[in-house]
Design a protein around this motif. Structure first.
Motif, short mmCIF file in Angstrom:
data_model
loop_
_atom_site.label_atom_id
_atom_site.label_comp_id
_atom_site.label_asym_id
_atom_site.label_seq_id
_atom_site.Cartn_x
_atom_site.Cartn_y
_atom_site.Cartn_z
N UNK A 91 26.13 -54.07 -11.56
CA UNK A 91 26.51 -53.04 -12.52
C UNK A 91 27.44 -52.01 -11.87
N UNK A 92 28.35 -51.50 -12.66
CA UNK A 92 29.26 -50.44 -12.22
C UNK A 92 28.85 -49.14 -12.89
N UNK A 93 28.51 -48.13 -12.09
CA UNK A 93 28.25 -46.79 -12.58
C UNK A 93 29.47 -45.93 -12.25
N UNK A 94 29.91 -45.12 -13.20
CA UNK A 94 31.12 -44.33 -12.97
C UNK A 94 30.98 -42.94 -13.61
N UNK A 95 31.59 -41.93 -13.00
CA UNK A 95 31.52 -40.59 -13.56
C UNK A 95 32.58 -40.38 -14.64
N UNK A 96 32.31 -39.46 -15.54
CA UNK A 96 33.26 -39.06 -16.58
C UNK A 96 33.55 -37.57 -16.41
N UNK A 97 34.81 -37.23 -16.31
CA UNK A 97 35.23 -35.83 -16.16
C UNK A 97 36.00 -35.43 -17.41
N UNK A 98 35.57 -34.36 -18.04
CA UNK A 98 36.23 -33.86 -19.25
C UNK A 98 36.91 -32.53 -18.94
N UNK A 99 38.20 -32.47 -19.18
CA UNK A 99 38.98 -31.25 -19.03
C UNK A 99 40.01 -31.18 -20.15
N UNK A 100 39.91 -30.16 -20.97
CA UNK A 100 40.92 -29.84 -21.98
C UNK A 100 41.34 -28.39 -21.76
N UNK A 101 42.55 -28.20 -21.24
CA UNK A 101 43.00 -26.85 -20.86
C UNK A 101 44.36 -26.59 -21.49
N UNK A 102 44.40 -25.66 -22.44
CA UNK A 102 45.66 -25.21 -23.01
C UNK A 102 46.22 -24.13 -22.10
N UNK A 103 47.10 -24.51 -21.19
CA UNK A 103 47.63 -23.59 -20.18
C UNK A 103 48.48 -22.53 -20.85
N UNK A 104 49.32 -22.94 -21.76
CA UNK A 104 50.10 -22.03 -22.60
C UNK A 104 50.02 -22.54 -24.03
N UNK A 105 50.76 -21.91 -24.92
CA UNK A 105 50.74 -22.33 -26.32
C UNK A 105 51.25 -23.76 -26.48
N UNK A 106 52.15 -24.20 -25.60
CA UNK A 106 52.74 -25.53 -25.73
C UNK A 106 52.38 -26.49 -24.60
N UNK A 107 51.84 -25.99 -23.50
CA UNK A 107 51.54 -26.82 -22.34
C UNK A 107 50.04 -27.02 -22.18
N UNK A 108 49.61 -28.27 -22.01
CA UNK A 108 48.17 -28.56 -21.89
C UNK A 108 47.93 -29.63 -20.83
N UNK A 109 46.73 -29.59 -20.25
CA UNK A 109 46.28 -30.56 -19.26
C UNK A 109 44.97 -31.16 -19.77
N UNK A 110 44.88 -32.50 -19.79
CA UNK A 110 43.71 -33.14 -20.38
C UNK A 110 43.36 -34.43 -19.65
N UNK A 111 42.06 -34.73 -19.61
CA UNK A 111 41.58 -36.02 -19.10
C UNK A 111 41.12 -36.92 -20.23
N UNK A 112 41.21 -36.46 -21.47
CA UNK A 112 40.73 -37.27 -22.60
C UNK A 112 41.83 -38.22 -23.07
N UNK A 113 42.12 -39.19 -22.23
CA UNK A 113 43.11 -40.19 -22.57
C UNK A 113 42.50 -41.22 -23.49
N UNK A 114 43.36 -41.94 -24.21
CA UNK A 114 42.89 -43.09 -24.98
C UNK A 114 42.64 -44.22 -24.00
N UNK A 115 41.38 -44.45 -23.65
CA UNK A 115 41.06 -45.35 -22.55
C UNK A 115 40.16 -46.48 -22.99
N UNK A 116 39.99 -47.44 -22.05
CA UNK A 116 39.05 -48.54 -22.26
C UNK A 116 37.78 -48.28 -21.47
N UNK A 117 37.23 -47.07 -21.59
CA UNK A 117 36.03 -46.68 -20.86
C UNK A 117 36.23 -46.80 -19.36
#
Length: 223
Positions: A91-117
């Motif tokens: 079995x593979x165990x893996x961590x999940x990191x969630x970050x949604x940061x609106x740095x400015x009104x137009x610039x953002x940093x996120x880890x919530x990509x459209x992924x395959x788990x």
């Protein structure tokens, strides 16, 4: 479908694999527990096999659960844990990191990509160029395993192939409608590793992958 080509391979391995067919089915759920707390989870099954390999021997599955906290409208942090089965491995165990940061009104940093788990994780920096056009850069770690067919040298017949890659890309994404978007991206794979595991679970060949260009077009439909 993924297509691969190999040169100057040892005779004992031959061409490690050819075309890889992958089918994934997943479902997820998000629950807004309180004004600040959100709980999420879900599961996925996938069939990944080289052309001609048995689909019944290529099944993997798993799930994930986690939570995120909204410190403000501009910052959400959270985490979780996932688990998945692996062909000819534990079995593979893996961590999940969630970050949604609106740095400015137009610039953002996120880890919530459209992924395959577990098979895709990373982060993206996005700038809202227009109301329906985004540009950005992304670093995404790709991980995949798949069943090999019974062709070629006996050492690889019915075994498992593994691909690890870290592509860095720049992209442009456009919302065509409220439910449909189109993304074009270009970049390079800065890290890659390929591996063959025999049907008994022993690694029989591995090689680092040379840097390679990445070019793609992706369509997304939201329901």
């Amino acid at each position: 479908r993924d297509q691969f080509g190999f040169d100057d391979m040892p005779a004992a391995i031959g061409n490690p694999w050819g075309n890889i067919n992958t089918t994934r089915v997943g479902a997820g759920l998000q629950w807004q527990a309180t004004r600040q707390w959100q709980v999420f989870g879900g599961g996925q099954v996938q069939w990944a096999a080289e052309q001609g390999a048995s689909a019944s021997d290529s099944l993997e599955g798993g799930g994930a659960i986690g939570a995120a906290y909204a410190f403000s409208r501009d910052l959400i942090l959270g985490g979780g844990i996932g688990i998945r089965t692996r062909l000819e491995d534990g079995l593979l165990f893996y961590p999940i990191i969630v970050l949604d940061w609106n740095i400015t009104e137009k610039l953002s940093l996120s880890t919530r990509l459209t992924t395959g788990w577990a098979n895709r994780s990373g982060a993206e920096l996005v700038y809202a160029l227009e109301e329906d056009i985004d540009v950005g850069v992304a670093a995404v770690f790709d991980y995949s395993r798949f069943r090999l067919n019974d062709d070629g040298p006996a050492i690889r017949q019915g075994g498992v192939g593994t691909v690890e890659a870290l592509p860095l890309t720049a992209f442009v994404s456009m919302d065509i409608t409220s439910q449909m978007s189109l993304t074009a991206y270009v970049g390079a794979t800065v890290y890659g590793r390929l591996k063959v595991t025999d049907s008994g679970g022993s690694d029989v060949w591995a090689s680092d992958q040379n840097p390679a260009p990445v070019l793609g077009l992706q369509g997304t439909i939201r329901f």
